[in-house]
Design a protein around this motif. Structure first.
Motif, PDB file in Angstrom:
ATOM      1  N   ALA A 313     -40.344 -15.885 -47.313  1.00 27.10           N
ATOM      2  CA  ALA A 313     -39.378 -17.493 -46.769  1.00 27.10           C
ATOM      3  C   ALA A 313     -38.198 -17.213 -47.194  1.00 27.10           C
ATOM      4  O   ALA A 313     -37.202 -17.496 -47.473  1.00 27.10           O
ATOM      5  CB  ALA A 313     -39.832 -18.382 -48.611  1.00 27.10           C
ATOM      6  N   LEU A 314     -37.505 -16.148 -48.387  1.00 31.49           N
ATOM      7  CA  LEU A 314     -36.230 -15.486 -48.857  1.00 31.49           C
ATOM      8  C   LEU A 314     -35.432 -15.347 -47.600  1.00 31.49           C
ATOM      9  O   LEU A 314     -34.557 -15.043 -46.818  1.00 31.49           O
ATOM     10  CB  LEU A 314     -36.163 -14.425 -49.507  1.00 31.49           C
ATOM     11  N   ASP A 315     -36.091 -13.737 -46.969  1.00 34.38           N
ATOM     12  CA  ASP A 315     -36.346 -13.421 -45.384  1.00 34.38           C
ATOM     13  C   ASP A 315     -35.891 -14.585 -44.616  1.00 34.38           C
ATOM     14  O   ASP A 315     -34.985 -14.477 -43.630  1.00 34.38           O
ATOM     15  CB  ASP A 315     -37.470 -12.431 -44.410  1.00 34.38           C
ATOM     16  N   ASP A 316     -36.726 -15.644 -44.043  1.00 39.26           N
ATOM     17  CA  ASP A 316     -36.553 -16.736 -43.083  1.00 39.26           C
ATOM     18  C   ASP A 316     -34.660 -17.181 -43.731  1.00 39.26           C
ATOM     19  O   ASP A 316     -34.246 -17.813 -42.814  1.00 39.26           O
ATOM     20  CB  ASP A 316     -37.020 -18.003 -43.479  1.00 39.26           C
ATOM     21  N   LEU A 317     -34.431 -17.575 -45.002  1.00 34.15           N
ATOM     22  CA  LEU A 317     -33.199 -18.330 -45.250  1.00 34.15           C
ATOM     23  C   LEU A 317     -32.162 -16.892 -44.649  1.00 34.15           C
ATOM     24  O   LEU A 317     -30.916 -17.795 -44.380  1.00 34.15           O
ATOM     25  CB  LEU A 317     -33.404 -18.384 -46.422  1.00 34.15           C
ATOM     26  N   ARG A 318     -32.479 -16.258 -45.470  1.00 36.46           N
ATOM     27  CA  ARG A 318     -31.530 -14.791 -44.689  1.00 36.46           C
ATOM     28  C   ARG A 318     -31.278 -15.022 -43.323  1.00 36.46           C
ATOM     29  O   ARG A 318     -29.920 -14.860 -43.042  1.00 36.46           O
ATOM     30  CB  ARG A 318     -31.968 -13.519 -45.303  1.00 36.46           C
ATOM     31  N   GLY A 319     -32.337 -15.290 -42.456  1.00 38.32           N
ATOM     32  CA  GLY A 319     -31.991 -15.079 -41.568  1.00 38.32           C
ATOM     33  C   GLY A 319     -31.242 -16.001 -40.887  1.00 38.32           C
ATOM     34  O   GLY A 319     -30.786 -16.134 -39.327  1.00 38.32           O
ATOM     35  N   ARG A 320     -31.509 -17.155 -40.938  1.00 35.39           N
ATOM     36  CA  ARG A 320     -30.529 -17.905 -40.934  1.00 35.39           C
ATOM     37  C   ARG A 320     -29.233 -19.008 -41.305  1.00 35.39           C
ATOM     38  O   ARG A 320     -28.721 -19.574 -41.517  1.00 35.39           O
ATOM     39  CB  ARG A 320     -31.453 -19.492 -41.589  1.00 35.39           C
ATOM     40  N   GLY A 321     -28.555 -17.820 -42.494  1.00 33.41           N
ATOM     41  CA  GLY A 321     -27.854 -17.742 -43.262  1.00 33.41           C
ATOM     42  C   GLY A 321     -27.310 -18.808 -44.045  1.00 33.41           C
ATOM     43  O   GLY A 321     -26.161 -18.898 -44.796  1.00 33.41           O
ATOM     44  N   ILE A 322     -29.043 -19.642 -44.918  1.00 33.40           N
ATOM     45  CA  ILE A 322     -28.824 -20.230 -45.808  1.00 33.40           C
ATOM     46  C   ILE A 322     -28.793 -19.199 -46.807  1.00 33.40           C
ATOM     47  O   ILE A 322     -29.767 -19.348 -47.623  1.00 33.40           O
ATOM     48  CB  ILE A 322     -30.407 -20.866 -45.325  1.00 33.40           C
ATOM     49  N   LEU A 323     -27.330 -19.325 -47.709  1.00 32.70           N
ATOM     50  CA  LEU A 323     -26.988 -18.178 -49.491  1.00 32.70           C
ATOM     51  C   LEU A 323     -25.898 -18.503 -49.598  1.00 32.70           C
ATOM     52  O   LEU A 323     -25.024 -19.202 -49.170  1.00 32.70           O
ATOM     53  CB  LEU A 323     -26.365 -16.488 -47.882  1.00 32.70           C
ATOM     54  N   THR A 324     -25.730 -17.781 -50.795  1.00 36.52           N
ATOM     55  CA  THR A 324     -24.603 -19.173 -51.864  1.00 36.52           C
ATOM     56  C   THR A 324     -23.744 -17.890 -51.181  1.00 36.52           C
ATOM     57  O   THR A 324     -23.533 -16.529 -50.458  1.00 36.52           O
ATOM     58  CB  THR A 324     -25.148 -18.496 -53.297  1.00 36.52           C
ATOM     59  N   ALA A 325     -22.649 -18.572 -52.044  1.00 36.74           N
ATOM     60  CA  ALA A 325     -21.189 -17.245 -51.357  1.00 36.74           C
ATOM     61  C   ALA A 325     -20.928 -15.960 -51.954  1.00 36.74           C
ATOM     62  O   ALA A 325     -20.323 -15.009 -51.031  1.00 36.74           O
ATOM     63  CB  ALA A 325     -20.246 -18.157 -52.536  1.00 36.74           C
ATOM     64  N   ASP A 326     -21.527 -15.856 -53.464  1.00 38.89           N
ATOM     65  CA  ASP A 326     -21.991 -13.661 -53.399  1.00 38.89           C
ATOM     66  C   ASP A 326     -22.648 -12.887 -51.724  1.00 38.89           C
ATOM     67  O   ASP A 326     -22.723 -12.488 -51.996  1.00 38.89           O
ATOM     68  CB  ASP A 326     -22.249 -14.094 -54.850  1.00 38.89           C
ATOM     69  N   ARG A 327     -23.772 -13.491 -51.426  1.00 38.70           N
ATOM     70  CA  ARG A 327     -24.256 -13.080 -50.339  1.00 38.70           C
ATOM     71  C   ARG A 327     -23.214 -13.952 -48.633  1.00 38.70           C
ATOM     72  O   ARG A 327     -23.845 -13.196 -48.037  1.00 38.70           O
ATOM     73  CB  ARG A 327     -25.831 -13.487 -50.765  1.00 38.70           C
ATOM     74  N   GLY A 328     -22.665 -14.379 -48.419  1.00 42.91           N
ATOM     75  CA  GLY A 328     -22.329 -14.277 -47.632  1.00 42.91           C
ATOM     76  C   GLY A 328     -22.158 -16.016 -47.135  1.00 42.91           C
ATOM     77  O   GLY A 328     -21.294 -15.801 -46.354  1.00 42.91           O
ATOM     78  N   GLY A 329     -22.355 -16.596 -47.789  1.00 38.15           N
ATOM     79  CA  GLY A 329     -22.942 -17.889 -47.370  1.00 38.15           C
ATOM     80  C   GLY A 329     -22.618 -18.747 -47.889  1.00 38.15           C
ATOM     81  O   GLY A 329     -20.510 -17.944 -48.816  1.00 38.15           O
ATOM     82  N   ARG A 330     -22.504 -19.983 -47.321  1.00 33.67           N
ATOM     83  CA  ARG A 330     -21.552 -21.621 -48.003  1.00 33.67           C
ATOM     84  C   ARG A 330     -22.121 -22.169 -48.281  1.00 33.67           C
ATOM     85  O   ARG A 330     -22.168 -23.402 -48.762  1.00 33.67           O
ATOM     86  CB  ARG A 330     -20.553 -21.670 -46.632  1.00 33.67           C
ATOM     87  N   HIS A 331     -23.540 -22.153 -49.041  1.00 35.71           N
ATOM     88  CA  HIS A 331     -24.767 -23.005 -49.368  1.00 35.71           C
ATOM     89  C   HIS A 331     -24.742 -22.781 -50.866  1.00 35.71           C
ATOM     90  O   HIS A 331     -24.081 -22.501 -51.425  1.00 35.71           O
ATOM     91  CB  HIS A 331     -25.642 -22.671 -48.905  1.00 35.71           C
ATOM     92  N   SER A 332     -24.464 -24.621 -51.664  1.00 38.51           N
ATOM     93  CA  SER A 332     -24.593 -24.043 -53.007  1.00 38.51           C
ATOM     94  C   SER A 332     -26.263 -23.478 -52.787  1.00 38.51           C
ATOM     95  O   SER A 332     -27.577 -23.676 -52.822  1.00 38.51           O
ATOM     96  CB  SER A 332     -25.086 -25.763 -53.305  1.00 38.51           C
ATOM     97  N   THR A 333     -26.519 -23.070 -54.889  1.00 37.08           N
ATOM     98  CA  THR A 333     -27.344 -23.207 -54.607  1.00 37.08           C
ATOM     99  C   THR A 333     -28.851 -24.237 -55.443  1.00 37.08           C
ATOM    100  O   THR A 333     -29.898 -23.833 -54.743  1.00 37.08           O
ATOM    101  CB  THR A 333     -27.488 -23.514 -57.025  1.00 37.08           C
ATOM    102  N   THR A 334     -28.449 -25.272 -55.028  1.00 40.51           N
ATOM    103  CA  THR A 334     -29.281 -25.900 -54.880  1.00 40.51           C
ATOM    104  C   THR A 334     -29.787 -25.853 -53.511  1.00 40.51           C
ATOM    105  O   THR A 334     -31.068 -26.765 -53.423  1.00 40.51           O
ATOM    106  CB  THR A 334     -28.568 -28.032 -55.449  1.00 40.51           C
TER     107      THR A 334
END
Length: 358
Positions: A313-334
């Motif tokens: 599941a984490l791989d899936d999110l990483r592949g779609r760029g669903i990440l918090t800012a510290d990992r290069g994304g723009r999504h909130s924790t929630t």
């Protein structure tokens, strides 16, 4: 079959990560059709930042001891109830080290490369990170202990954990990283005797020697390092980077208590700290907490396949760029957690990755 796990929450981002943990455990319980109760400690434990906010050495000492005493009793009570796992968010290190000393804790971490595994067993029960402070004007004196019986207990645990890590195979090398030159030869003597009696080659080394050897020679296929807490605390992030290309913000570790009163109780924690500057902003990286939750439900709550499901599941999110800012994304924790739980549910409905679930 129902299960229960403990939850202890510190200040900083602790309350937010506690929500991540409970939501994830509840989701796994639904997917595996099993009841998983979460017993939460009623106290919110201090971070170093929260202790320093009001200042005052006497106050800090008092609250440090209060937090340590409360958390120790929480662990003892959970063990007495038959609970085998507690998830703890970050709390003030001085309180935590008091509890680890009293409950004789070791920390376990496995760092994997394509060709090798490094099993690190960190001695948290004795040494320079343990002990008590005394004060007089302008001076702090810290007194700590090394103990032969504790050393024996830590080595015995590490050897048994290595047997579980590598069934049917022995470690290629066993290093002990301690500042033994400061101990009048006592630790040398103890280790030689333990090594001879157990029929294993324990190489007692100064921490800088271990560092040099790891840099110079790399890792054999199976390396066990038994270390003082001060070496592993500093080196953990370096080992992750050098050998696993990993970051501490994404990792959890397991602490095992060796005191007979709490035997069988493991404490899982995120490697990262309390991140007080992010508290209440919905920005903290939840990956370490998510991974810890999956490990706890798989190993302590009858949910086989949960760890693999979480990684996919984490791989899936990483592949779609669903990440918090510290990992290069723009999504909130929630937002990250919402999406991840949906992915877990979708994989479950597809019959994927949930070995043993119904």
């Amino acid at each position: 079959m129902g299960s229960a796990v403990g939850l202890a929450v510190g200040r900083g981002t602790g309350p937010e990560l506690a929500t991540v943990f409970t939501r994830t455990v509840e989701k796994f319980g639904l997917l595996y059709e099993t009841e998983i109760g979460v017993a939460r400690s009623p106290r919110i434990y201090h971070s170093y930042h929260s202790l320093m906010a009001d200042g005052g050495t006497a106050r800090i000492r008092r609250l440090t001891e209060e937090d340590a005493g409360h958390y120790e009793q929480f662990c003892r009570a959970q063990a007495a109830l038959g609970t085998t796992a507690v998830f703890r968010t970050a709390m003030n290190a001085q309180s935590l080290y008091l509890v680890r000393e009293r409950l004789q804790a070791v920390k376990v971490d496995v760092i994997t490369t394509p060709a090798a595994e490094l099993l690190v067993v960190r001695d948290e029960a004795q040494g320079f990170y343990t002990g008590e402070n005394s004060h007089r004007p302008g001076v702090v004196t810290r007194t700590m202990t090394f103990d032969r019986a504790i050393t024996e207990k830590v080595v015995a645990f590490a050897l048994e954990r290595a047997r579980r890590q590598w069934p049917g195979q022995r470690p290629d090398r066993i290093l002990m990283a301690y500042k033994f030159h400061l101990l009048d030869g006592a630790l040398d003597e103890w280790v030689r005797e333990i090594s001879a009696r157990r029929g294993v080659d324990l190489e007692l080394c100064q921490p800088d020697t271990v560092n040099r050897n790891l840099i110079e020679h790399g890792l054999p296929a199976r390396t066990l390092v038994i270390s003082g807490n001060e070496w592993a605390d500093i080196m953990h992030v370096v080992l992750l980077d050098r050998f696993a290309s990993e970051r501490q913000e994404n990792r959890y570790t397991e602490n095992v208590h060796l005191h007979p009163d709490v035997a069988g109780l493991s404490e899982y924690q995120t490697v990262h700290g309390s991140a007080d500057d992010l508290a209440g902003r919905d920005l903290v990286n939840p990956v370490a907490t998510l991974r810890a939750a999956a490990a706890i439900v798989e190993h302590h709550a009858h949910c086989p396949g949960a760890v693999r499901a979480m990684e996919l599941a984490l791989d899936d999110l990483r592949g779609r760029g669903i990440l918090t800012a510290d990992r290069g994304g723009r999504h909130s924790t929630t937002a990250v957690v919402d999406e991840l739980l949906d992915v877990l549910a979708a994989h479950h409905l597809d019959g994927e990755h949930f070995a043993g679930s119904r």
